[in-house]
Motif scaffolding. Structure first.
Motif, PDB file in Angstrom:
ATOM      1  N   GLU A  92      12.250 -54.391  11.148  1.00  0.00           N
ATOM      2  CA  GLU A  92      11.959 -53.388  10.796  1.00  0.00           C
ATOM      3  C   GLU A  92      10.020 -53.561  10.128  1.00  0.00           C
ATOM      4  O   GLU A  92      10.182 -54.526   9.600  1.00  0.00           O
ATOM      5  CB  GLU A  92      13.183 -52.667   9.852  1.00  0.00           C
ATOM      6  CG  GLU A  92      12.374 -51.576   9.135  1.00  0.00           C
ATOM      7  CD  GLU A  92      13.278 -51.613   8.001  1.00  0.00           C
ATOM      8  OE1 GLU A  92      14.223 -51.392   7.820  1.00  0.00           O
ATOM      9  OE2 GLU A  92      12.564 -51.363   6.908  1.00  0.00           O
ATOM     10  N   ARG A  93       9.834 -52.853  10.833  1.00  0.00           N
ATOM     11  CA  ARG A  93       8.243 -53.653  11.148  1.00  0.00           C
ATOM     12  C   ARG A  93       7.828 -54.620  11.316  1.00  0.00           C
ATOM     13  O   ARG A  93       6.823 -55.169  10.668  1.00  0.00           O
ATOM     14  CB  ARG A  93       7.546 -52.940   9.477  1.00  0.00           C
ATOM     15  CG  ARG A  93       7.266 -51.029   9.896  1.00  0.00           C
ATOM     16  CD  ARG A  93       7.223 -50.797   8.360  1.00  0.00           C
ATOM     17  NE  ARG A  93       5.905 -50.747   8.853  1.00  0.00           N
ATOM     18  CZ  ARG A  93       4.945 -49.923   9.121  1.00  0.00           C
ATOM     19  NH1 ARG A  93       5.245 -49.213  10.164  1.00  0.00           N
ATOM     20  NH2 ARG A  93       3.658 -50.629   9.595  1.00  0.00           N
ATOM     21  N   PRO A 115      10.535 -50.799  21.950  1.00  0.00           N
ATOM     22  CA  PRO A 115      11.405 -50.322  20.387  1.00  0.00           C
ATOM     23  C   PRO A 115      10.890 -48.857  20.054  1.00  0.00           C
ATOM     24  O   PRO A 115      11.411 -48.085  20.802  1.00  0.00           O
ATOM     25  CB  PRO A 115       9.644 -50.462  19.790  1.00  0.00           C
ATOM     26  CG  PRO A 115       9.281 -51.391  21.142  1.00  0.00           C
ATOM     27  CD  PRO A 115      10.262 -51.142  22.317  1.00  0.00           C
ATOM     28  N   ARG A 150      10.341 -47.444  17.550  1.00  0.00           N
ATOM     29  CA  ARG A 150       8.623 -47.602  16.745  1.00  0.00           C
ATOM     30  C   ARG A 150       7.909 -48.709  17.268  1.00  0.00           C
ATOM     31  O   ARG A 150       8.405 -49.831  16.918  1.00  0.00           O
ATOM     32  CB  ARG A 150       9.066 -46.943  15.422  1.00  0.00           C
ATOM     33  CG  ARG A 150       9.551 -45.642  15.047  1.00  0.00           C
ATOM     34  CD  ARG A 150       9.293 -45.117  13.081  1.00  0.00           C
ATOM     35  NE  ARG A 150      10.173 -46.331  12.877  1.00  0.00           N
ATOM     36  CZ  ARG A 150      11.358 -46.284  12.309  1.00  0.00           C
ATOM     37  NH1 ARG A 150      12.063 -45.093  13.450  1.00  0.00           N
ATOM     38  NH2 ARG A 150      11.820 -46.935  11.737  1.00  0.00           N
ATOM     39  N   GLY A 151       6.686 -48.004  16.976  1.00  0.00           N
ATOM     40  CA  GLY A 151       5.334 -49.306  16.634  1.00  0.00           C
ATOM     41  C   GLY A 151       5.124 -49.883  18.314  1.00  0.00           C
ATOM     42  O   GLY A 151       6.407 -49.198  18.864  1.00  0.00           O
ATOM     43  N   SER A 174       6.575 -58.064  13.299  1.00  0.00           N
ATOM     44  CA  SER A 174       5.194 -58.552  13.753  1.00  0.00           C
ATOM     45  C   SER A 174       5.195 -59.263  13.794  1.00  0.00           C
ATOM     46  O   SER A 174       5.624 -60.260  12.913  1.00  0.00           O
ATOM     47  CB  SER A 174       3.822 -57.898  12.510  1.00  0.00           C
ATOM     48  OG  SER A 174       4.009 -56.608  12.824  1.00  0.00           O
ATOM     49  N   ASP A 190       4.176 -55.595  17.267  1.00  0.00           N
ATOM     50  CA  ASP A 190       2.981 -54.845  16.149  1.00  0.00           C
ATOM     51  C   ASP A 190       3.868 -53.653  15.488  1.00  0.00           C
ATOM     52  O   ASP A 190       4.539 -52.617  15.870  1.00  0.00           O
ATOM     53  CB  ASP A 190       2.107 -54.247  16.492  1.00  0.00           C
ATOM     54  CG  ASP A 190       0.914 -53.816  15.830  1.00  0.00           C
ATOM     55  OD1 ASP A 190       1.157 -54.029  15.095  1.00  0.00           O
ATOM     56  OD2 ASP A 190       0.165 -53.635  16.152  1.00  0.00           O
ATOM     57  N   ALA A 191       4.825 -54.312  14.594  1.00  0.00           N
ATOM     58  CA  ALA A 191       5.223 -53.375  13.496  1.00  0.00           C
ATOM     59  C   ALA A 191       6.806 -52.977  14.029  1.00  0.00           C
ATOM     60  O   ALA A 191       6.709 -51.194  13.797  1.00  0.00           O
ATOM     61  CB  ALA A 191       4.063 -52.066  12.344  1.00  0.00           C
ATOM     62  N   VAL A 192       7.521 -53.694  14.896  1.00  0.00           N
ATOM     63  CA  VAL A 192       8.188 -53.002  15.807  1.00  0.00           C
ATOM     64  C   VAL A 192       9.539 -52.695  15.098  1.00  0.00           C
ATOM     65  O   VAL A 192       9.526 -53.559  14.018  1.00  0.00           O
ATOM     66  CB  VAL A 192       8.433 -53.222  16.745  1.00  0.00           C
ATOM     67  CG1 VAL A 192      10.023 -53.507  17.193  1.00  0.00           C
ATOM     68  CG2 VAL A 192       7.518 -54.287  17.576  1.00  0.00           C
ATOM     69  N   SER A 193      10.103 -51.693  14.862  1.00  0.00           N
ATOM     70  CA  SER A 193      11.323 -51.500  13.996  1.00  0.00           C
ATOM     71  C   SER A 193      12.490 -50.765  15.848  1.00  0.00           C
ATOM     72  O   SER A 193      12.380 -49.841  16.842  1.00  0.00           O
ATOM     73  CB  SER A 193      11.202 -49.843  13.964  1.00  0.00           C
ATOM     74  OG  SER A 193      10.209 -49.827  12.810  1.00  0.00           O
ATOM     75  N   ARG A 247      12.120 -58.170   8.768  1.00  0.00           N
ATOM     76  CA  ARG A 247      11.222 -57.796   8.398  1.00  0.00           C
ATOM     77  C   ARG A 247       9.661 -58.379   8.324  1.00  0.00           C
ATOM     78  O   ARG A 247       9.062 -58.544   8.992  1.00  0.00           O
ATOM     79  CB  ARG A 247      11.089 -57.100   6.927  1.00  0.00           C
ATOM     80  CG  ARG A 247      11.060 -55.384   6.417  1.00  0.00           C
ATOM     81  CD  ARG A 247      10.753 -55.282   5.326  1.00  0.00           C
ATOM     82  NE  ARG A 247      12.093 -54.246   5.480  1.00  0.00           N
ATOM     83  CZ  ARG A 247      12.826 -54.637   4.745  1.00  0.00           C
ATOM     84  NH1 ARG A 247      13.499 -55.710   3.933  1.00  0.00           N
ATOM     85  NH2 ARG A 247      13.770 -53.337   4.841  1.00  0.00           N
TER      86      ARG A 247
END
Lengths: 257, 270
Positions: B43-44, B78, B80-81, B46, B30-33, B234
Motif C-alpha cells: 500500500e503506497r 501495480p 496504483r502508483g 516506495s 513510487d507509492a505502489v499499491s 506500507r
C-alpha cells in the motif's frame, strides 16, 4: 532371438493357441468361408506381392495418417487457446457437449454430399473424430499447467509461441498420445465404413469387393491387412509416446545418458 | 567441489568493474499499491534499488515477498502508483532482469542442458553460443555431469544449482532470487553462498534476494527490507549493513556480522 522369445513367451503362446484353434475349426467345418490360417497367410503374402493388396493398404494408410495429422494439428492449438481464453472456452464447451456424444460416422452421407466421394470426405470424417478426442484431452491437460511454470518462462521473456512450444505442447503430449492410441481403433473402423461407399480404392473396398465375389481367402487377406494397419497405428503412437514423454518416467535413480 | 575451486578465479568486489556507474536508480517503486482480489499486499509502497546494490527481503511466509519479485520482473502490474526500471515505466518482463523462482521453475520435459539454454534461445542467442554458455555455467555450478538428465532425476540441491545456472547464463544486470538456497544441505549452502557472493562481485549485479535465513541476508546483502507481520506493506523497514562490503565473504564469527544479524532479528521481532 532367444531373448526375444523369452520376453514375449506369453504372447507367442497365445498367438499359437489362436492359430491352432482356427486351424482346428477350419478342418472340422470344412467350408469355403473359413479357410485354414496357413492358406490365408499364403494368400496374404501372394496378394501383397503380386496382387493389388499393397496398393490398397497404402491408400488406406495415407487416408488415416492425413486424418490423424490434420485432426491433431487443429485440435492442439485450439485446445490450448481454449484453456487460456475463458471466453473462447465458454463458446466452445457447449458446442462440444452437444456434438461430442453424437457418433460422427452418421454424418458420412452428409459429408459426402458436401465434400464428394474423394479422399477429402474420408479424411474429414476421421479427422473430425480425432479432433474431438484430442481437443477434449488437451484442453484439460493445458488447464492444469502450474502457474509457476508459466511465470518462470514468462520471466524469460517468452511470447505465445514459446509458451505453446515449451509448456503447453509438452504438458499435453502424453495426453495426446493416449487420445490417439484410444482413437486408433475407431479411426480404422470408420475408415472401413467410409471406404465401402462410392470408392474403388482402400482396404474397405478391397474387403467388400472380395466378399461380393465370394473370394474368401482374399477377404481374409484384406481383414488381416486392415488389422495390421490398426496395430501399426497403435504401435506407432505407443513408440511416439515412449519417445516423447521420457521425462515423465525418469525416476531419480535412472541414469543420465 | 567446483563451487569452491571457482572462488579463487573471482575478482573481489572492490576491483569489479562498475557496470554502468554506481548510484544510478535501477528499480523504483513510487507509492505502489498491489493486491490479489481485494487483499492488499503493498500500500503506497516506495522503495529504490540502486545500481550494484544487494537487497534481502525478509518476513513471514505469504506476506507478499514473492509478489514483490513478480512486480520487479514485470509479471504483475501495480494496481496504483508507478514502478520504474531505470527511469522508464515497466511494462512487462525486461531482458535485463533475471528471476529464479522458489520452486526453481525448471521445465520437467527439457533436459538440464536445454533448460539452461531456454532463456538464451528465447533471447535469440545462436545455438553454438547457447551450448557453450550453458555448459560453462553448469560446470561452474558443479552440475556439469547432470546436463543430459531431466530435472526429476536430480536431487533438490542439484535442481537449485541448475536453476541458478539458468539464471546466471542470461547475464542480466539485475538478479531476482526467491529463496535460492532453501533446498540444499548446510555444506552445499555455504559453498553456494560463496559462489553467489563471488558472482555478484565478478558481474557487478544488482541483487534482490528473498530469503528466510537471517544469516544469509546478513552475509550476502548489505541492505535488508523487512516485511511486517501482517500485510499490507506500507512503510518499509530498511536496515543497512554497518560494515564495508567487498573483498572476501564476511566471516560468521565477525562481531560486525553478528551485530547485523542481531539487528535484523530485532526488526523481525524474533
Amino acid at each position: 532371438m532367444i531373448r526375444f522369445l523369452r520376453a514375449h513367451c506369453a504372447l507367442l503362446l497365445s498367438l499359437a493357441f489362436l492359430l491352432l484353434l482356427w486351424h482346428a475349426a477350419a478342418a472340422a467345418l470344412n467350408v469355403n468361408f473359413l479357410p485354414a490360417p496357413l492358406a490365408v497367410l499364403a494368400r496374404f503374402v501372394e496378394e501383397l506381392a503380386g496382387g493389388s493388396l499393397w496398393a490398397h493398404t497404402l491408400v488406406s494408410a495415407r487416408r488415416v495418417s492425413l486424418s490423424v495429422l490434420a485432426g491433431t494439428a487443429l485440435a492442439v492449438p485450439l485446445a490450448v487457446l481454449a484453456a487460456q481464453i475463458r471466453l473462447l472456452d465458454r463458446f466452445i464447451t457447449p458446442l462440444l457437449y452437444f456434438t461430442y456424444p453424437a457418433p460422427k460416422v452418421v454424418f458420412l452421407p452428409l459429408i459426402i454430399v458436401f465434400l464428394g466421394l474423394g479422399d477429402e470426405s474420408k479424411v474429414f470424417l476421421i479427422g473430425l473424430i480425432i479432433f474431438f478426442q484430442v481437443f477434449v484431452i488437451v484442453r484439460d491437460a493445458a488447464a492444469q499447467v502450474r502457474p509457476e511454470t508459466l511465470e518462470s518462462i514468462n520471466a524469460l521473456g517468452a511470447n505465445h509461441w514459446h509458451r505453446l512450444r515449451y509448456v503447453y505442447l509438452p504438458v499435453s503430449l502424453p495426453a495426446v498420445m493416449t487420445a490417439l492410441k484410444v482413437s486408433a481403433g475407431t479411426a480404422i473402423a470408420v475408415l472401413f465404413i467410409a471406404e465401402t461407399i462410392g470408392t474403388t480404392t482402400g482396404l474397405g473396398y478391397y474387403i467388400m469387393n472380395a466378399w461380393g465375389r465370394f473370394a474368401y481367402p482374399r477377404l481374409y487377406a484384406g481383414i488381416l491387412a486392415m488389422s495390421l494397419l490398426g496395430l501399426a497405428l497403435f504401435v506407432l503412437f505407443d513408440l511416439l509416446e515412449k519417445r516423447l514423454t521420457r521425462w515423465q518416467k525418469s525416476g531419480p535413480s535412472a541414469s543420465g545418458s | 567441489m567446483d563451487t569452491l575451486s571457482m572462488q579463487t578465479r573471482l575478482i573481489p568486489a572492490a576491483a569489479a568493474p562498475a557496470w554502468n556507474g554506481r548510484g544510478v536508480e535501477v528499480i523504483a517503486f513510487d507509492a505502489v499499491s498491489f493486491g490479489y482480489s481485494g487483499a492488499p499486499l503493498l500500500e503506497r509502497f516506495s522503495w529504490i534499488v540502486r545500481e550494484g546494490e544487494a537487497w534481502s527481503v525478509l518476513g513471514p511466509s505469504g506476506i507478499g515477498k514473492t509478489t514483490l519479485l513478480y512486480l520487479i520482473a514485470g509479471l504483475r502490474r501495480p494496481d496504483r502508483g508507478a514502478l520504474r526500471f531505470r527511469g522508464q515505466p515497466l511494462n512487462g518482463p525486461s531482458h535485463d532482469v533475471g528471476l529464479m523462482l522458489q520452486d526453481y521453475g525448471l521445465l520437467p520435459w527439457l533436459t538440464v542442458q536445454r533448460n539452461v539454454e531456454l532463456g538464451l534461445k528465447i533471447r535469440g542467442v545462436a545455438r553454438p553460443e547457447r551450448r557453450r554458455i550453458a555448459a560453462d555455467w553448469l560446470a561452474r555450478m558443479g552440475v556439469a555431469d547432470a546436463a543430459r538428465r531431466f530435472p526429476a532425476q536430480l536431487s533438490g540441491g542439484q535442481r537449485q544449482r541448475v536453476a541458478l545456472a539458468r539464471l546466471l547464463a542470461l547475464d542480466t544486470p539485475v538478479l531476482l532470487l526467491d529463496e535460492p538456497l532453501s533446498a540444499v544441505d548446510e555444506i552445499t549452502r555455504e559453498r553456494l553462498q560463496r559462489t553467489l557472493w563471488g558472482i555478484r562481485a565478478e558481474l557487478g549485479s544488482t541483487l534482490v534476494l528473498v530469503t528466510h535465513s537471517v544469516e544469509e541476508a546478513a552475509l550476502l546483502t548489505e541492505n535488508v527490507l523487512v516485511f511486517p507481520d501482517t500485510p499490507p506493506l506500507r512503510d518499509p523497514l530498511v536496515l543497512r549493513r554497518p560494515f564495508a562490503a567487498g573483498g572476501a565473504v564476511p566471516a560468521r564469527d565477525d562481531p560486525d556480522f553478528q551485530r547485523f544479524c542481531a539487528e535484523i532479528r530485532k526488526a523481525l521481532r524474533l
